[in-house]
Design an enzyme around this catalytic site. Structure first.
Site, PDB file in Angstrom:
ATOM      1  N   TYR A 244     -23.366 -23.646  16.271  1.00  0.00           N
ATOM      2  CA  TYR A 244     -22.538 -24.777  16.671  1.00  0.00           C
ATOM      3  C   TYR A 244     -21.082 -24.359  16.889  1.00  0.00           C
ATOM      4  O   TYR A 244     -20.181 -25.166  16.771  1.00  0.00           O
ATOM      5  CB  TYR A 244     -22.642 -25.894  15.639  1.00  0.00           C
ATOM      6  CG  TYR A 244     -24.051 -26.410  15.448  1.00  0.00           C
ATOM      7  CD1 TYR A 244     -24.712 -27.038  16.495  1.00  0.00           C
ATOM      8  CD2 TYR A 244     -24.721 -26.247  14.241  1.00  0.00           C
ATOM      9  CE1 TYR A 244     -26.011 -27.496  16.338  1.00  0.00           C
ATOM     10  CE2 TYR A 244     -26.021 -26.713  14.081  1.00  0.00           C
ATOM     11  CZ  TYR A 244     -26.661 -27.334  15.130  1.00  0.00           C
ATOM     12  OH  TYR A 244     -27.948 -27.792  14.975  1.00  0.00           O
TER      13      TYR A 244
ATOM     14  N   TYR B 126     -27.810 -34.548  17.783  1.00  0.00           N
ATOM     15  CA  TYR B 126     -26.856 -34.983  16.760  1.00  0.00           C
ATOM     16  C   TYR B 126     -25.646 -34.075  16.602  1.00  0.00           C
ATOM     17  O   TYR B 126     -24.677 -34.456  15.957  1.00  0.00           O
ATOM     18  CB  TYR B 126     -27.577 -35.158  15.424  1.00  0.00           C
ATOM     19  CG  TYR B 126     -27.643 -33.937  14.520  1.00  0.00           C
ATOM     20  CD1 TYR B 126     -28.199 -32.747  14.948  1.00  0.00           C
ATOM     21  CD2 TYR B 126     -27.164 -33.997  13.219  1.00  0.00           C
ATOM     22  CE1 TYR B 126     -28.277 -31.657  14.109  1.00  0.00           C
ATOM     23  CE2 TYR B 126     -27.228 -32.911  12.369  1.00  0.00           C
ATOM     24  CZ  TYR B 126     -27.778 -31.741  12.819  1.00  0.00           C
ATOM     25  OH  TYR B 126     -27.837 -30.663  11.994  1.00  0.00           O
ATOM     26  N   ARG B 127     -25.682 -32.893  17.213  1.00  0.00           N
ATOM     27  CA  ARG B 127     -24.650 -31.894  16.911  1.00  0.00           C
ATOM     28  C   ARG B 127     -24.798 -30.797  17.952  1.00  0.00           C
ATOM     29  O   ARG B 127     -25.924 -30.459  18.335  1.00  0.00           O
ATOM     30  CB  ARG B 127     -24.970 -31.370  15.521  1.00  0.00           C
ATOM     31  CG  ARG B 127     -24.099 -30.330  14.904  1.00  0.00           C
ATOM     32  CD  ARG B 127     -24.693 -30.040  13.520  1.00  0.00           C
ATOM     33  NE  ARG B 127     -23.974 -29.082  12.752  1.00  0.00           N
ATOM     34  CZ  ARG B 127     -24.401 -28.592  11.578  1.00  0.00           C
ATOM     35  NH1 ARG B 127     -25.560 -29.007  11.074  1.00  0.00           N
ATOM     36  NH2 ARG B 127     -23.687 -27.716  10.910  1.00  0.00           N
TER      37      ARG B 127
END
Lengths: 120, 541
Positions: free
Chosen positions: B91, B486-487
């Protein structure tokens, strides 16, 4: 008498300087245990569903070297200091870069001292 | 040396000098060699012009130094990007969203401020990793259990601020949801405490999180409204025992009933994180040799009738779910018995198998060889063996990965639809699909199912271009189906946020108004999750 005191003082200073500058394999083991053993340790869970044991580094090196070299880094006697530094700072495959706020320069020197303590 | 956007070398040198006055020369990193340590090891743009890279890094040791850094950055218009432990790999890692930002590396703020084993909470600084917090608890013999992500090298603060998730009971698996109280530094350098922390002398900062008035904590997650310097987390009291049991159901069509009953048990707090599987599809089709399942899919997505025939031919149940119980022995055994009764009443042919039973906490020597550390709240990195060179795949390991977790409603149909979409999208890009009709959801977040795609990243531009195209298409397809990812990595945050377009992107426009008011110069993490300062907003989708 005076000369003896001066000599003794110099000896103490020299020892202190040596202790400060010289990498410590003992501290290297402490740093290694904290930062490296979760992937490169010797004690692993039994075989995981995907085939390797639970320690990614040790398992991967076992597959790579097929017994020709130890899979456990602490058992190696051929690791070059420059190679250790390159891998720690640059990462390798899934192993990421390690910053100086995580493992400082002096701590890395200690790790190198530890991993090369038995070098041939 | 990279420079912050629209900042001259002279101005940047002055800012670096003032950063050094704030934290000490030793903790400002500006050489090329040192700044390279803030690259994202798994960057999907590695060595390409679009790779997000820092201009420098500065590492404060305490809140006062964070305040000074923010004030210097504000004065000189320097974008800064806080990281806690910098281990948010897949991420973005330690790299900023906006190239040229100065990374504020909070790793040195590594104090566990408090762990209360009677009221079951911890208060930590951003540089504390899950390993650090776990070791703190072990060294003191405190009677609490962590809920950890896997891998566990990140920090409770960083993980929760990116909505990370774990493995134990549902209230604790949602790491942001289980936080209680935070302290952050604003773009102006002010220190704010939320919840009861706003009342001087309050002893219940980690007990009651709402305080009085709006709960603004959510503004600090996946955003850029401040730098979080402390957070409290609720912890589970160390359970006396851990017990597992596996339910299997025979037919493909039984998945719907299995899902509904598992949701009943989860929402009643009668089980920890359930783990779904498919005995009939054992082995999957991923990177392994072709299986009968791959052959089944050669002519496209099979009909339910063909899938039922396939299950019968395998001679194994279609689906399984492992339930995990935490608590006193009498309670976990009774919960398992109740679960068996309820499944037996609802699914014809359901069968049951007892699993592990352990008294907790396990001794350290037993834990070392226990392959189930995450469900016991023990941080580990063992999950990386799935992407490392291993005896089963015996091929060149991945160099990184970009994860895409699609959050779905807890419905069997949604799981099958998501697996089919991912399988077909992979095939469209010439990538062997890992998803199939027996793909199962992950229940990290108790109220939604996750179907996950792990897209490889490389230190090879051509291969990364393929991965980017696949990842981007998956985001589009998820949105077309109403599934939230979600991310995500900074490379995809603008695209992802553009999908939340209800009422002409009203949500993002609201966030932008907040940004303009709270951080008018836009110095904190410009662009994080699509929130750009006004000066950089023009021309963006």
């Amino acid at each position: 008498m005076r000369v003896t005191i001066v000599m003794a003082a110099l000896a103490v200073l020299a020892t202190a300087a040596f202790a400060q500058d010289s990498p410590s394999a003992d501290n290297g083991k402490v740093v290694f245990d904290k930062w490296c053993t979760p992937c490169h340790g010797a004690v692993a869970p039994p075989e995981m569903p995907f085939g390797g044991d639970g320690l990614p580094g040790t398992s991967a090196l076992g597959v790579k070297y097929r017994g020709e070299l130890p899979a456990v880094l602490e058992e190696r006697t051929d690791l070059a200091p420059e190679f250790i530094e390159t891998v720690v700072r640059g990462g390798l495959f899934g192993m990421p870069i390690t910053r100086k706020t995580e493992v400082s320069e002096s701590e890395l020197e200690d790790v190198i001292a530890y991993l090369t303590r038995n070098n041939n | 040396m990279a420079l912050p956007p629209n900042v001259s070398e002279e101005v940047f040198a002055s800012a670096l000098s003032e950063f050094a006055q704030a934290v000490g020369d030793e903790w400002v990193f500006s050489s090329d060699e040192d700044v390279a340590l803030y690259r994202d090891s798994y960057s999907i743009y590695w060595d390409e012009p679009e790779e997000r890279v820092a201009s420098a890094a500065v590492a404060p040791a305490n809140v006062e130094e964070v305040q000074q850094i923010v004030r210097v950055a504000n004065r000189y218009g320097i974008p800064i990007y806080p990281i806690s432990t910098g281990r948010n790999l897949t991420y973005g890692g330690a790299a900023p969203t906006l190239s040229g930002s100065v990374v504020v590396d909070l790793k040195r703020m590594n104090r566990v401020l408090e762990v209360d084993e009677d009221r079951h909470f911890a208060l930590v600084e951003p540089g504390v990793s899950y390993f650090d917090l776990y070791n703190y608890i072990q060294e003191r013999g405190l009677n609490v259990m962590l809920d950890v992500p896997d891998p566990g090298w990140g920090s409770p603060i960083g993980n929760s601020l990116d909505h990370g998730v774990g493995y134990t009971m549902s209230p604790y698996r949602d790491h942001f949801g289980s936080h209680c109280g935070m302290e952050f530094v604003t773009a102006e350098g002010e220190v704010v405490r939320t919840g009861n922390g706003a009342m001087p002398g309050s002893e219940s900062w980690q007990d009651y999180r709402y305080g009085v008035g709006p709960m603004i904590d959510g503004l600090l997650a996946q955003s850029n409204f401040g730098i979080v310097t402390k957070m409290g987390f609720w912890l589970m009291p160390m359970p006396e025992t851990f017990l597992t049991g596996t339910v299997t159901v025979p037919r493909y069509g039984d998945f719907d009933a299995l899902v509904k009953e598992v949701s009943y048990l989860e929402d009643s707090f009668l089980t920890g994180m359930p783990s779904f599987g498919s005995p009939a599809a054992r082995g999957g089709i991923g990177r392994q040799a072709p299986t009968q399942l791959a052959e089944l899919m050669q002519d496209g997505w099979p009909s339910v009738e063909r899938l039922e025939d396939f299950v019968s031919a395998q001679g194994r149940p279609a689906w399984s779910v492992e339930l995990r119980f935490y608590g006193p022995e009498e309670v976990v055994r009774a919960s398992w018995e109740a679960a068996k009764r309820r499944f037996g009443d609802r699914v014809a042919g359901a069968s049951f198998e007892d699993g592990d039973f352990w008294r907790l906490p396990l001794p350290a020597d037993e834990l070392a060889t226990n392959p189930r550390k995450a469900v016991l709240g023990v941080p580990a990195l063992e999950i990386f063996a799935t992407m490392a060179r291993n005896p089963q795949t015996n091929e060149a390991p991945l160099e990184g990965h970009a994860d895409l977790f699609a959050f779905l409603p807890r419905k069997a149909e949604a799981v099958h639809d998501a697996a089919r979409m991912m399988s077909e999208t992979y095939s469209e890009f010439g990538t062997p699909p890992a998803h199939h009709p027996f793909s199962t959801p992950i229940n990290f977040y108790s109220r939604a199912f996750i179907v996950a795609a792990i897209v490889p990243t490389w230190r090879d531009a051509a291969k990364n271009a393929q991965s980017r195209a696949l990842y981007s298409r998956l985001i589009d397809r998820c949105a077309e189906n109403g599934w939230i990812v979600y991310r995500t990595n900074p490379a995809f945050q603008d695209q992802l946020v553009s999908k939340l377009s209800f009422n002409n992107n009203a949500l993002l426009r609201f966030e932008e108004k907040l940004k303009d008011g709270i951080d008018p110069k836009g110095i904190i993490s410009p662009g994080r999750y699509g929130i750009w300062p006004a000066s950089m907003r023009s021309g963006r989708a």
